[in-house]
Design an enzyme around this catalytic site. Structure first.
Site, PDB file in Angstrom:
ATOM      1  N   PHE A   1      33.694  32.454  25.518  1.00 20.37           N
ATOM      2  CA  PHE A   1      34.493  32.974  26.631  1.00 20.37           C
ATOM      3  C   PHE A   1      34.449  34.284  26.901  1.00 20.37           C
ATOM      4  O   PHE A   1      35.193  35.322  27.879  1.00 20.37           O
ATOM      5  CB  PHE A   1      35.957  31.888  26.251  1.00 20.37           C
ATOM      6  CG  PHE A   1      36.166  30.446  25.927  1.00 20.37           C
ATOM      7  CD1 PHE A   1      35.521  30.013  27.363  1.00 20.37           C
ATOM      8  CD2 PHE A   1      35.938  29.977  24.829  1.00 20.37           C
ATOM      9  CE1 PHE A   1      35.943  28.153  26.717  1.00 20.37           C
ATOM     10  CE2 PHE A   1      35.771  29.102  24.812  1.00 20.37           C
ATOM     11  CZ  PHE A   1      35.854  28.010  25.785  1.00 20.37           C
TER      12      PHE A   1
ATOM     13  N   ALA B   1      34.477  37.817  28.107  1.00 21.80           N
ATOM     14  CA  ALA B   1      34.002  38.578  29.365  1.00 21.80           C
ATOM     15  C   ALA B   1      34.933  39.466  30.563  1.00 21.80           C
ATOM     16  O   ALA B   1      36.348  38.286  30.791  1.00 21.80           O
ATOM     17  CB  ALA B   1      32.702  37.062  30.366  1.00 21.80           C
ATOM     18  N   ARG B   2      34.220  39.538  31.597  1.00 19.41           N
ATOM     19  CA  ARG B   2      35.059  39.779  32.428  1.00 19.41           C
ATOM     20  C   ARG B   2      34.616  39.042  33.695  1.00 19.41           C
ATOM     21  O   ARG B   2      34.163  38.772  33.536  1.00 19.41           O
ATOM     22  CB  ARG B   2      34.607  41.673  33.591  1.00 19.41           C
ATOM     23  CG  ARG B   2      33.965  42.613  31.911  1.00 19.41           C
ATOM     24  CD  ARG B   2      35.546  43.463  31.845  1.00 19.41           C
ATOM     25  NE  ARG B   2      35.759  44.706  31.198  1.00 19.41           N
ATOM     26  CZ  ARG B   2      37.329  44.768  30.076  1.00 19.41           C
ATOM     27  NH1 ARG B   2      38.122  44.727  31.372  1.00 19.41           N
ATOM     28  NH2 ARG B   2      36.312  45.400  29.671  1.00 19.41           N
TER      29      ARG B   2
ATOM     30  N   TYR C   1      29.237  39.656  38.919  1.00 23.87           N
ATOM     31  CA  TYR C   1      29.917  38.582  38.052  1.00 23.87           C
ATOM     32  C   TYR C   1      29.057  38.032  37.973  1.00 23.87           C
ATOM     33  O   TYR C   1      28.944  37.405  37.122  1.00 23.87           O
ATOM     34  CB  TYR C   1      31.437  38.478  38.387  1.00 23.87           C
ATOM     35  CG  TYR C   1      32.021  37.462  37.891  1.00 23.87           C
ATOM     36  CD1 TYR C   1      32.320  36.976  36.547  1.00 23.87           C
ATOM     37  CD2 TYR C   1      32.516  36.144  38.804  1.00 23.87           C
ATOM     38  CE1 TYR C   1      32.660  36.220  35.758  1.00 23.87           C
ATOM     39  CE2 TYR C   1      32.809  34.437  38.085  1.00 23.87           C
ATOM     40  CZ  TYR C   1      32.957  35.183  36.458  1.00 23.87           C
ATOM     41  OH  TYR C   1      33.574  33.972  35.798  1.00 23.87           O
TER      42      TYR C   1
END
Ligand code: UDP
Length: 326
Positions: free
Chosen positions: A71, A73-74, A139
């Site tokens: 999970f 993350a940015r 992203y």
């Protein structure tokens, strides 16, 4: 199973870790608290504090790890546009380090936290997994690149993986909810207005081609989302990379979300129309038919009122806790 959960102090990671522990699994959380909250790490998890790059070898070298749920993350779209280097490094490079460590230590099962942002502006809704992937921001591009890397590791090295492409995750579970240092998501922002932390909510555009002119999104309850991770983990097969969308299949406009928040909180929640936000598609709705058919996933908290009510209870409790702490 003994599982590593990266980003287990974040919103989605902490709920999934809690649900895995409830299901009887042993969970090792890796988090550097760059955006996660120390309080969010669920009771019963073993915590390894640090950056994945620094600690993953040590954790996997202990042996006995059956799988990884990734999970960490940015995840802010706007920030990714201004600081792509940070996104490519912290998302893609770190994920590659993780994949290589798993390979070295013979850990062959992975569940990856992917996103609807891998699709970009949809040609058709609801969005199916075979839709074109044309992310409109760094992203989404970093998450798509990781999905591609995972596919090739599955084919070449026998990894068994599932990527779950989330639509708009919301709601709360137990003591776990959305509490980001920088909040950009609609429901928590609207609830901050109800708490008196903000004067009003800005509606980003009311001239979209939708029924009331505001954007339509598919809100999925965090607990339903967590259940899908458990199913995915159990279904992973060496050499296979499955990709599933996760949403409720219902779309709600921004105005409908605000209205539901008014009903749930009893607060008038002033709203003001502002210009469109760059990069927002008009409508994003998931088809989750594939995961329902293949894994038997059955979301049960799909009503927006239920999602907002759970989020509201969490927000109110958090407010009381931090008030009491002062
Ligand atoms: N939105 C809004 N005002 C806000 C935050 C979000 O009108 O203060 C809108 C946003 O434009 C989008 C929807 O709410 O149409 C959901 O946005 P969010 O950031 O929660 O999730 P996203 O769909 O971007 O992943």
């Amino acid at each position: 199973m003994k599982l590593v959960v990266t980003g287990g102090a974040g919103y989605v990671g902490s709920v999934c870790a809690a649900v895995l522990i409830e299901a009887g699994h042993d969970v090792v959380v890796i988090d550097d608290f760059s955006t996660g909250n120390r309080d969010a790490v669920p009771e019963g998890a073993m915590l390894v504090e640090g950056n994945i790059v620094d600690v993953i070898d040590g954790v996997l070298a202990e042996g006995g790890i059956d799988g990884v749920l990734h999970f960490a993350a940015r995840s802010l779209v706007g920030e990714s546009v201004g600081e792509p280097a940070m996104y490519w490094h912290d998302n893609l490079v770190v994920s590659l380090v993780l994949l290589d460590a798993m390979r070295r230590h013979g850990v062959t099962s992975l569940v990856f936290s992917s996103t609807a942002a891998t699709y970009g502006e949809p040609e058709e809704v609801p969005i199916v997994e075979t839709a074109p992937t044309r992310p409109t921001n760094p992203y989404g591009a970093t998450k798509l690149a990781i999905d591609d890397a995972i596919s090739s590791y599955c084919t070449a090295y026998g990894l068994g993986a599932t990527s779950l492409r989330y639509f708009n995750v919301a709601g709360a579970y137990g003591e776990h909810g959305e509490n980001h240092p920088t909040e950009t998501h609609l429901i928590p922002l609207v609830l901050q207005v109800a708490m008196g932390y903000r004067e009003k909510i800005m509606i980003f555009g009311d001239d979209w081609p939708t029924k009331d002119g505001t954007c339509v999104r598919d809100y999925i309850h965090i607990r339903d989302l967590a259940d899908a991770h458990v199913l995915a983990l159990e279904a992973n097969q060496p050499g296979e990379h499955r990709i599933f969308n996760l949403g409720s299949g219902d779309g709600y406009t921004v105005r409908e979300v605000i209205e539901t928040c008014r009903e749930v909180t009893g607060h008038p929640i002033p709203a003001e129309v502002a210009p469109r936000r760059a990069g927002d598609p008009a409508v994003l709705i998931a088809s989750s038919a594939r995961i329902q058919q293949e894994l038997g996933w059955n979301p049960t908290r799909t009503e927006l009122t239920r999602i907002v009510t759970d989020a509201w209870h969490f927000t109110r409790d958090l407010g009381e806790r931090s008030h009491g702490a002062r």
